[in-house]
Scaffold this motif. Structure first.
Motif, PDB file in Angstrom:
ATOM      1  N   SER A  49       0.828  -1.197   0.000  1.00 23.16           N
ATOM      2  CA  SER A  49       0.000   0.000   0.000  1.00 23.16           C
ATOM      3  C   SER A  49       0.869   1.256   0.000  1.00 23.16           C
ATOM      4  O   SER A  49       0.634   2.192  -0.776  1.00 23.16           O
ATOM      5  CB  SER A  49      -0.920  -0.006   1.218  1.00 23.16           C
ATOM      6  N   GLY A  50       1.886   1.275   0.837  1.00 22.78           N
ATOM      7  CA  GLY A  50       2.780   2.426   0.911  1.00 22.78           C
ATOM      8  C   GLY A  50       3.504   2.686  -0.390  1.00 22.78           C
ATOM      9  O   GLY A  50       3.612   3.834  -0.838  1.00 22.78           O
ATOM     10  N   GLU A  51       4.010   1.625  -1.020  1.00 24.24           N
ATOM     11  CA  GLU A  51       4.729   1.780  -2.291  1.00 24.24           C
ATOM     12  C   GLU A  51       3.817   2.295  -3.400  1.00 24.24           C
ATOM     13  O   GLU A  51       4.197   3.180  -4.162  1.00 24.24           O
ATOM     14  CB  GLU A  51       5.342   0.433  -2.726  1.00 24.24           C
ATOM     15  N   PHE A  52       2.614   1.730  -3.502  1.00 25.91           N
ATOM     16  CA  PHE A  52       1.702   2.165  -4.552  1.00 25.91           C
ATOM     17  C   PHE A  52       1.277   3.615  -4.334  1.00 25.91           C
ATOM     18  O   PHE A  52       1.223   4.398  -5.285  1.00 25.91           O
ATOM     19  CB  PHE A  52       0.489   1.232  -4.644  1.00 25.91           C
ATOM     20  N   HIS A  53       0.985   3.993  -3.084  1.00 19.05           N
ATOM     21  CA  HIS A  53       0.597   5.379  -2.819  1.00 19.05           C
ATOM     22  C   HIS A  53       1.761   6.338  -3.069  1.00 19.05           C
ATOM     23  O   HIS A  53       1.576   7.426  -3.624  1.00 19.05           O
ATOM     24  CB  HIS A  53       0.085   5.532  -1.382  1.00 19.05           C
ATOM     25  N   ARG A  54       2.961   5.936  -2.668  1.00 21.49           N
ATOM     26  CA  ARG A  54       4.144   6.777  -2.874  1.00 21.49           C
ATOM     27  C   ARG A  54       4.387   6.993  -4.368  1.00 21.49           C
ATOM     28  O   ARG A  54       4.601   8.127  -4.817  1.00 21.49           O
ATOM     29  CB  ARG A  54       5.371   6.129  -2.227  1.00 21.49           C
ATOM     30  N   ASN A  55       4.318   5.918  -5.142  1.00 16.67           N
ATOM     31  CA  ASN A  55       4.538   6.048  -6.586  1.00 16.67           C
ATOM     32  C   ASN A  55       3.422   6.847  -7.254  1.00 16.67           C
ATOM     33  O   ASN A  55       3.674   7.581  -8.216  1.00 16.67           O
ATOM     34  CB  ASN A  55       4.687   4.673  -7.234  1.00 16.67           C
ATOM     35  N   ALA A  56       2.193   6.727  -6.755  1.00 16.26           N
ATOM     36  CA  ALA A  56       1.088   7.503  -7.328  1.00 16.26           C
ATOM     37  C   ALA A  56       1.345   8.994  -7.165  1.00 16.26           C
ATOM     38  O   ALA A  56       0.970   9.791  -8.034  1.00 16.26           O
ATOM     39  CB  ALA A  56      -0.230   7.109  -6.664  1.00 16.26           C
ATOM     40  N   LYS A  57       1.989   9.381  -6.074  1.00 18.82           N
ATOM     41  CA  LYS A  57       2.267  10.801  -5.831  1.00 18.82           C
ATOM     42  C   LYS A  57       3.524  11.277  -6.551  1.00 18.82           C
ATOM     43  O   LYS A  57       3.585  12.406  -7.023  1.00 18.82           O
ATOM     44  CB  LYS A  57       2.426  11.046  -4.326  1.00 18.82           C
ATOM     45  N   LEU A  58       4.548  10.427  -6.620  1.00 25.20           N
ATOM     46  CA  LEU A  58       5.849  10.858  -7.133  1.00 25.20           C
ATOM     47  C   LEU A  58       6.028  10.706  -8.641  1.00 25.20           C
ATOM     48  O   LEU A  58       6.781  11.452  -9.247  1.00 25.20           O
ATOM     49  CB  LEU A  58       6.975  10.088  -6.436  1.00 25.20           C
ATOM     50  N   VAL A  59       5.388   9.724  -9.234  1.00 30.87           N
ATOM     51  CA  VAL A  59       5.634   9.416 -10.646  1.00 30.87           C
ATOM     52  C   VAL A  59       4.653  10.182 -11.518  1.00 30.87           C
ATOM     53  O   VAL A  59       3.438  10.145 -11.306  1.00 30.87           O
ATOM     54  CB  VAL A  59       5.507   7.892 -10.899  1.00 30.87           C
ATOM     55  N   ASP A  60       5.198  10.891 -12.496  1.00 31.93           N
ATOM     56  CA  ASP A  60       4.376  11.625 -13.457  1.00 31.93           C
ATOM     57  C   ASP A  60       3.558  10.631 -14.276  1.00 31.93           C
ATOM     58  O   ASP A  60       4.095   9.647 -14.784  1.00 31.93           O
ATOM     59  CB  ASP A  60       5.287  12.444 -14.374  1.00 31.93           C
ATOM     60  N   ARG A  61       2.264  10.874 -14.395  1.00 34.27           N
ATOM     61  CA  ARG A  61       1.363   9.968 -15.119  1.00 34.27           C
ATOM     62  C   ARG A  61       1.731   9.815 -16.592  1.00 34.27           C
ATOM     63  O   ARG A  61       1.299   8.871 -17.244  1.00 34.27           O
ATOM     64  CB  ARG A  61      -0.077  10.455 -15.019  1.00 34.27           C
ATOM     65  N   LYS A  62       2.519  10.733 -17.113  1.00 34.59           N
ATOM     66  CA  LYS A  62       2.914  10.668 -18.521  1.00 34.59           C
ATOM     67  C   LYS A  62       4.270   9.995 -18.716  1.00 34.59           C
ATOM     68  O   LYS A  62       4.746   9.878 -19.839  1.00 34.59           O
ATOM     69  CB  LYS A  62       2.915  12.067 -19.131  1.00 34.59           C
ATOM     70  N   SER A  63       4.877   9.525 -17.639  1.00 37.34           N
ATOM     71  CA  SER A  63       6.167   8.818 -17.718  1.00 37.34           C
ATOM     72  C   SER A  63       5.912   7.340 -18.018  1.00 37.34           C
ATOM     73  O   SER A  63       6.135   6.466 -17.181  1.00 37.34           O
ATOM     74  CB  SER A  63       6.934   8.959 -16.400  1.00 37.34           C
TER      75      SER A  63
END
Length: 104
Positions: A49-63
């Motif tokens: 859960s932590g990893e998915f939430h962290r990546n949802a915030k940090l990773v640009d959706r267009k990357s």
């Protein structure tokens, strides 16, 4: 608020193929966690859960290339987790400055 069809399925916004893959991977981790002990299950669910939430915030959706990389890496980790010999996940916490260096 999303509406539901008569069968109870959500009729909210349509998800892209990549979004469906991410959700499928997340669900796969949660299913695999159910096969482990209660203590390991809680730890796995917390890490995932932590990893998915962290990546949802940090990773640009267009990357798209980076997201595809994360999906491939996640699928490999999921396959390892599904192994009966694997009891849990390890987690390496990187701060945001290290993550940004890795992404560039």
């Amino acid at each position: 608020m999303s509406q539901q069809d008569p069968m109870g399925a959500s009729t909210g916004p349509k998800l892209s193929g990549m979004q469906k893959q991410v959700l499928g991977l997340y669900r796969g981790f949660l299913r695999a966690a159910r096969t482990k002990s209660a203590e390991e299950r809680r730890q796995i669910e917390s890490i995932v859960s932590g990893e998915f939430h962290r990546n949802a915030k940090l990773v640009d959706r267009k990357s798209f290339l980076y997201i595809e990389y994360l999906l491939r890496r996640g699928k490999k980790q999921l396959e390892q987790l599904k192994s009966p010999d694997t009891v849990g996940l390890s987690y390496q916490n990187l701060d945001a400055s290290q993550t940004k260096k890795t992404l560039i």
